[in-house]
Motif scaffolding. Structure first.
Motif, PDB file in Angstrom:
ATOM      1  N   UNK A  44       4.919   3.137   2.242  1.00  0.00           N
ATOM      2  CA  UNK A  44       5.912   3.052   3.303  1.00  0.00           C
ATOM      3  C   UNK A  44       6.534   1.683   3.425  1.00  0.00           C
ATOM      4  N   UNK A  45       6.107   0.748   2.582  1.00  0.00           N
ATOM      5  CA  UNK A  45       6.630  -0.627   2.584  1.00  0.00           C
ATOM      6  C   UNK A  45       6.523  -1.284   3.957  1.00  0.00           C
ATOM      7  N   UNK A  46       5.407  -1.016   4.635  1.00  0.00           N
ATOM      8  CA  UNK A  46       5.107  -1.740   5.862  1.00  0.00           C
ATOM      9  C   UNK A  46       5.795  -1.221   7.109  1.00  0.00           C
ATOM     10  N   UNK A  47       6.563  -0.153   7.010  1.00  0.00           N
ATOM     11  CA  UNK A  47       7.330   0.295   8.164  1.00  0.00           C
ATOM     12  C   UNK A  47       6.528   1.189   9.107  1.00  0.00           C
ATOM     13  N   UNK A  48       5.508   1.832   8.607  1.00  0.00           N
ATOM     14  CA  UNK A  48       4.809   2.788   9.465  1.00  0.00           C
ATOM     15  C   UNK A  48       3.360   2.922   9.002  1.00  0.00           C
ATOM     16  N   UNK A  49       2.432   2.962   9.960  1.00  0.00           N
ATOM     17  CA  UNK A  49       1.024   3.173   9.621  1.00  0.00           C
ATOM     18  C   UNK A  49       0.769   4.643   9.325  1.00  0.00           C
ATOM     19  N   UNK A  50       1.204   5.484  10.230  1.00  0.00           N
ATOM     20  CA  UNK A  50       0.997   6.915  10.064  1.00  0.00           C
ATOM     21  C   UNK A  50       1.842   7.679  11.062  1.00  0.00           C
TER      22      UNK A  50
END
Length: 212
Positions: A44-50
């Motif tokens: 996700x390239x750091x945009x979202x954990x889950x």
């Protein structure tokens, strides 16, 4: 990009996949879940954990986790959080376009407490602050302004979610008035219902009117 690639290369993929499988099986048993769903691990390239998919009759339910954001110390808790969303969104047929501020307040309150309750941890302020993922100062600010936060959220409780309301109540923006006030108020609602004898499993599938 190079930073994320480096993080991915350091992940023990077999160990992580086993942790996910075991946590999902625990969640299946806890909620007596029989509906089929999918789980995706993508970069996700750091945009979202889950995230958990909103209710959609045309698509099978799914969970998504950002592979490069995996932290073994907290990843099981993230799975439990998003799994609770999955159950509630589909039990109540909650869609993104129709969801109100109150719907998400309750959903985030439930999901925030889910890891603590599933592991039988005490609902202390320290534990709640940790699962809210905010600093001690930000948590104290929420406590000190609880009456104002409640008044604001109750005024918008039945209003449709918008970008502005998401930013005001559910994001940890540096320029925001209070960080994650919607999560905090949701946690308070759930704690009150649990004092009345309701269980997490019951509340996860309960209609909004129960919380009003």
């Amino acid at each position: 990009m190079n930073e994320y690639i480096s993080q991915l290369q350091q992940i023990d993929q077999d160990d992580t996949l086993q942790l996910i499988r075991e946590t999902l099986q625990t969640c299946d048993q806890f909620y007596c879940q029989e509906q089929l769903y999918d789980t995706y691990l993508l970069v996700g390239f750091g945009h979202i954990d889950g995230t958990a998919q909103w209710s959609d009759q045309m698509v099978r339910p799914f969970l998504f986790f950002g592979w490069e954001r995996i932290n073994k110390n907290s990843f099981a808790e993230l799975v439990m959080h998003e799994y609770n969303h999955l159950i509630r969104f589909h039990a109540l047929n909650l869609t993104q376009t129709e969801m109100t501020v109150g719907d998400l307040v309750i959903a985030e309150g439930l999901a925030t407490l889910a890891p603590l309750l599933m592991k039988n941890r005490p609902l202390t302020e320290e534990q709640i602050q940790q699962v809210l993922a905010i600093s001690e100062d930000d948590y104290l600010k929420l406590k000190e302004n609880e009456a104002e936060i409640e008044a604001d959220i109750r005024a918008d409780f039945c209003e449709k979610l918008s970008r502005e309301r998401m930013k005001a109540y559910f994001m940890a923006n540096e320029d925001g008035k209070y960080k994650k006030s919607g999560y905090y108020f949701g946690v308070n609602l759930i704690v009150e219902k649990m004092k009345q004898g309701y269980s997490l499993k019951t509340l996860t599938r309960a209609e909004v009117n129960l919380f009003l």
